[in-house]
Scaffold this motif. Structure first.
Motif, PDB file in Angstrom:
ATOM      1  N   SER A 110      36.359 -41.142  -9.254  1.00 59.78           N
ATOM      2  CA  SER A 110      35.956 -41.575  -7.909  1.00 59.78           C
ATOM      3  C   SER A 110      34.911 -42.680  -7.991  1.00 59.78           C
ATOM      4  O   SER A 110      34.971 -43.677  -7.251  1.00 59.78           O
ATOM      5  N   LEU A 111      33.960 -42.534  -8.910  1.00 59.83           N
ATOM      6  CA  LEU A 111      32.920 -43.556  -9.079  1.00 59.83           C
ATOM      7  C   LEU A 111      33.509 -44.861  -9.604  1.00 59.83           C
ATOM      8  O   LEU A 111      33.170 -45.948  -9.120  1.00 59.83           O
ATOM      9  N   VAL A 112      34.413 -44.757 -10.585  1.00 66.11           N
ATOM     10  CA  VAL A 112      35.026 -45.963 -11.156  1.00 66.11           C
ATOM     11  C   VAL A 112      35.842 -46.708 -10.103  1.00 66.11           C
ATOM     12  O   VAL A 112      35.822 -47.937 -10.036  1.00 66.11           O
ATOM     13  N   LEU A 113      36.579 -45.953  -9.256  1.00 68.74           N
ATOM     14  CA  LEU A 113      37.331 -46.592  -8.167  1.00 68.74           C
ATOM     15  C   LEU A 113      36.402 -47.398  -7.268  1.00 68.74           C
ATOM     16  O   LEU A 113      36.719 -48.528  -6.874  1.00 68.74           O
ATOM     17  N   TRP A 114      35.263 -46.818  -6.933  1.00 66.04           N
ATOM     18  CA  TRP A 114      34.315 -47.514  -6.061  1.00 66.04           C
ATOM     19  C   TRP A 114      33.755 -48.752  -6.759  1.00 66.04           C
ATOM     20  O   TRP A 114      33.655 -49.824  -6.159  1.00 66.04           O
ATOM     21  N   PHE A 115      33.379 -48.613  -8.049  1.00 65.85           N
ATOM     22  CA  PHE A 115      32.846 -49.755  -8.787  1.00 65.85           C
ATOM     23  C   PHE A 115      33.845 -50.917  -8.802  1.00 65.85           C
ATOM     24  O   PHE A 115      33.459 -52.073  -8.626  1.00 65.85           O
ATOM     25  N   CYS A 116      35.133 -50.604  -9.004  1.00 68.72           N
ATOM     26  CA  CYS A 116      36.164 -51.641  -9.072  1.00 68.72           C
ATOM     27  C   CYS A 116      36.389 -52.311  -7.722  1.00 68.72           C
ATOM     28  O   CYS A 116      36.948 -53.411  -7.658  1.00 68.72           O
ATOM     29  N   SER A 117      35.972 -51.650  -6.647  1.00 65.47           N
ATOM     30  CA  SER A 117      36.229 -52.163  -5.298  1.00 65.47           C
ATOM     31  C   SER A 117      34.984 -52.742  -4.636  1.00 65.47           C
ATOM     32  O   SER A 117      35.042 -53.162  -3.478  1.00 65.47           O
ATOM     33  N   ALA A 118      33.855 -52.783  -5.341  1.00 66.15           N
ATOM     34  CA  ALA A 118      32.582 -53.171  -4.716  1.00 66.15           C
ATOM     35  C   ALA A 118      32.065 -54.489  -5.277  1.00 66.15           C
ATOM     36  O   ALA A 118      30.877 -54.617  -5.623  1.00 66.15           O
ATOM     37  N   ASP A 119      32.921 -55.503  -5.367  1.00 62.86           N
ATOM     38  CA  ASP A 119      32.516 -56.798  -5.922  1.00 62.86           C
ATOM     39  C   ASP A 119      31.401 -57.441  -5.103  1.00 62.86           C
ATOM     40  O   ASP A 119      30.475 -58.043  -5.660  1.00 62.86           O
ATOM     41  N   MET A 120      31.486 -57.357  -3.789  1.00 64.19           N
ATOM     42  CA  MET A 120      30.479 -57.980  -2.924  1.00 64.19           C
ATOM     43  C   MET A 120      29.114 -57.327  -3.111  1.00 64.19           C
ATOM     44  O   MET A 120      28.089 -58.007  -3.141  1.00 64.19           O
ATOM     45  N   LEU A 121      29.104 -56.008  -3.255  1.00 61.88           N
ATOM     46  CA  LEU A 121      27.834 -55.293  -3.412  1.00 61.88           C
ATOM     47  C   LEU A 121      27.266 -55.460  -4.812  1.00 61.88           C
ATOM     48  O   LEU A 121      26.064 -55.701  -4.987  1.00 61.88           O
ATOM     49  N   ILE A 122      28.108 -55.358  -5.827  1.00 62.64           N
ATOM     50  CA  ILE A 122      27.632 -55.366  -7.210  1.00 62.64           C
ATOM     51  C   ILE A 122      27.438 -56.780  -7.744  1.00 62.64           C
ATOM     52  O   ILE A 122      26.422 -57.093  -8.386  1.00 62.64           O
ATOM     53  N   ASP A 123      28.411 -57.672  -7.487  1.00 64.14           N
ATOM     54  CA  ASP A 123      28.375 -59.027  -8.048  1.00 64.14           C
ATOM     55  C   ASP A 123      28.001 -60.106  -7.039  1.00 64.14           C
ATOM     56  O   ASP A 123      27.863 -61.274  -7.409  1.00 64.14           O
ATOM     57  N   GLY A 124      27.887 -59.749  -5.765  1.00 61.39           N
ATOM     58  CA  GLY A 124      27.609 -60.752  -4.750  1.00 61.39           C
ATOM     59  C   GLY A 124      28.790 -61.666  -4.497  1.00 61.39           C
ATOM     60  O   GLY A 124      28.618 -62.820  -4.079  1.00 61.39           O
ATOM     61  N   ALA A 125      30.006 -61.183  -4.765  1.00 59.61           N
ATOM     62  CA  ALA A 125      31.210 -61.982  -4.572  1.00 59.61           C
ATOM     63  C   ALA A 125      31.492 -62.181  -3.090  1.00 59.61           C
ATOM     64  O   ALA A 125      30.925 -61.492  -2.221  1.00 59.61           O
ATOM     65  N   SER A 126      32.393 -63.133  -2.789  1.00 58.85           N
ATOM     66  CA  SER A 126      32.718 -63.425  -1.393  1.00 58.85           C
ATOM     67  C   SER A 126      33.673 -62.400  -0.792  1.00 58.85           C
ATOM     68  O   SER A 126      33.777 -62.279   0.428  1.00 58.85           O
ATOM     69  N   GLU A 127      34.413 -61.678  -1.642  1.00 54.64           N
ATOM     70  CA  GLU A 127      35.323 -60.645  -1.168  1.00 54.64           C
ATOM     71  C   GLU A 127      35.512 -59.580  -2.239  1.00 54.64           C
ATOM     72  O   GLU A 127      35.256 -59.822  -3.430  1.00 54.64           O
ATOM     73  N   ASN A 128      35.943 -58.411  -1.796  1.00 56.64           N
ATOM     74  CA  ASN A 128      36.204 -57.309  -2.719  1.00 56.64           C
ATOM     75  C   ASN A 128      37.663 -57.361  -3.159  1.00 56.64           C
ATOM     76  O   ASN A 128      38.568 -57.364  -2.317  1.00 56.64           O
ATOM     77  N   VAL A 129      37.896 -57.388  -4.462  1.00 59.93           N
ATOM     78  CA  VAL A 129      39.249 -57.447  -5.015  1.00 59.93           C
ATOM     79  C   VAL A 129      39.350 -56.500  -6.202  1.00 59.93           C
ATOM     80  O   VAL A 129      38.485 -56.507  -7.087  1.00 59.93           O
ATOM     81  N   VAL A 130      40.405 -55.680  -6.199  1.00 57.24           N
ATOM     82  CA  VAL A 130      40.716 -54.897  -7.399  1.00 57.24           C
ATOM     83  C   VAL A 130      41.614 -55.790  -8.244  1.00 57.24           C
ATOM     84  O   VAL A 130      42.807 -55.945  -7.968  1.00 57.24           O
ATOM     85  N   SER A 131      41.034 -56.411  -9.269  1.00 59.69           N
ATOM     86  CA  SER A 131      41.721 -57.442 -10.050  1.00 59.69           C
ATOM     87  C   SER A 131      42.579 -56.829 -11.150  1.00 59.69           C
ATOM     88  O   SER A 131      42.584 -55.616 -11.362  1.00 59.69           O
ATOM     89  N   ARG A 132      43.303 -57.694 -11.845  1.00 54.13           N
ATOM     90  CA  ARG A 132      44.096 -57.231 -12.993  1.00 54.13           C
ATOM     91  C   ARG A 132      43.181 -56.640 -14.070  1.00 54.13           C
ATOM     92  O   ARG A 132      43.534 -55.678 -14.734  1.00 54.13           O
ATOM     93  N   ALA A 133      42.006 -57.266 -14.246  1.00 51.90           N
ATOM     94  CA  ALA A 133      41.062 -56.734 -15.232  1.00 51.90           C
ATOM     95  C   ALA A 133      40.634 -55.316 -14.842  1.00 51.90           C
ATOM     96  O   ALA A 133      40.562 -54.423 -15.693  1.00 51.90           O
ATOM     97  N   ASP A 134      40.361 -55.119 -13.547  1.00 48.79           N
ATOM     98  CA  ASP A 134      40.020 -53.770 -13.066  1.00 48.79           C
ATOM     99  C   ASP A 134      41.173 -52.809 -13.323  1.00 48.79           C
ATOM    100  O   ASP A 134      40.968 -51.661 -13.740  1.00 48.79           O
TER     101      ASP A 134
END
Length: 323
Positions: A110-134
């Motif tokens: 559950s935590l890993v799912l959230w981490f993979c979906s929280a780009d804006m909160l964690i990285d300051g990205a412009s949008e949240n994306v579950v990428s191929r790397a994720d």
């Protein structure tokens, strides 16, 4: 017409998952694969096949809200509603290993799912994306889980096979027919279900994510619900709780990982509150299992979990209506 697509698609998915599981299990038995390995792999895959098909078809079709909402919503449904209803039927005893190892893996997933979906909160990205790397990271976690599962299988005696893993003997031609029919049901059912769910979302003016978190999640979790309730009635709580735990880990790591690896997904309509409910549900499962040192989820605790799911669903519907 959208509701027809939804109902017929779901029926094809559920029957397809059952046919595929029966046919593949019979083939595996014919090739000398043990009951335990069949139960840990083919049967586990069979009960999660609806979520897998819906998420991949949705991701490929650009309906990332349904894909992600399906996984998050299914896990919330699994943990709160299925565990709650099953405990109401029969209090669930939890094995020491399940409480100390498998349920913490549910919390981790559950935590890993959230981490993979929280780009804006964690990285300051412009949008949240579950990428191929994720997606590849999630699949790596799944491989670790499968390695752990097979290590447990080697340590268990052959007669420790759950009833749900019993294999119905079939002739080779019938087994192949079941596999082909099952795959066809999953593919065509998945396409119809996603089309119907998307149409309903549009007609009601709500997002794909809300439909994924509610209708799609509940519909694709029917195999797990049936398996756990039947296991509880047969006084086999280990299968019931193992089904919920295994399916939740399978959904988070394999299904989300596979969908994101095939097609990166924008996180649209899934809020921090949804992930907070998922993480909170995982923690609640551990707390109730650990409470008073009895490793049992009692009826009143099951009622609390089911009520929590109902309240969450009501909040989703009210929020969607106001939006």
């Amino acid at each position: 017409m959208d509701y027809v697509y939804l109902i017929v698609g779901l029926a094809l998915i559920l029957f397809g998952a059952s046919w595929l599981t029966d046919g593949a299990s019979a083939l595996a038995r014919r090739w000398g694969v043990s009951d335990l390995v069949i139960g840990l792999t083919i049967v586990a895959f069979g009960t999660s096949a609806p979520e897998l098909v819906i998420s991949i078809v949705s991701a490929l079709g650009g309906n990332s809200g349904i894909a992600i909402g399906n996984v998050v919503g299914s896990n919330i449904f699994n943990i709160l509603m299925i565990t709650g209803c099953t405990a109401l039927v029969m209090p669930l005893s939890i094995g020491r290993s399940t409480l100390s190892k498998e349920i913490p893996l549910v919390i981790l997933s559950s935590l890993v799912l959230w981490f993979c979906s929280a780009d804006m909160l964690i990285d300051g990205a412009s949008e949240n994306v579950v990428s191929r790397a994720d997606g590849l990271v999630l699949l790596a976690f799944f491989l670790i889980f499968m390695r752990y599962t097979f290590s447990i299988a080697r340590d268990k005696p052959a007669d420790a096979v759950p009833e749900s893993a019993a294999v119905r003997p079939m002739k080779l031609g019938i087994s192949l027919l079941y596999v082909v029919a099952g795959l066809a049901g999953l593919v065509f059912g998945g396409q119809g279900f996603v089309k119907g769910a998307s149409g309903i979302a549009s007609s009601l003016g709500v997002s794909d994510a809300v439909i994924g978190l509610t209708i799609v999640a509940a519909g694709t979790s029917l195999p797990e619900l049936a398996t756990s309730i039947v296991a509880a009635i047969k006084k086999n709580p280990g299968i019931a709780i193992g089904n919920v735990v295994g399916s939740s880990i399978f959904n988070a790591f394999f299904i989300m990982g596979a969908a994101a690896t095939i097609s990166p997904m924008k996180v649209e309509g899934i809020s921090t509150i949804d992930y907070a409910v998922l993480i909170g549900a995982s923690l609640l499962l551990y707390i109730f299992g650990q409470a008073f040192g009895q490793r049992t989820i009692r009826r009143w605790e099951g009622a609390v979990m089911a009520i929590c799911f109902v309240l969450y669903t009501v909040w989703l519907v009210v929020s969607a209506t106001r939006g």
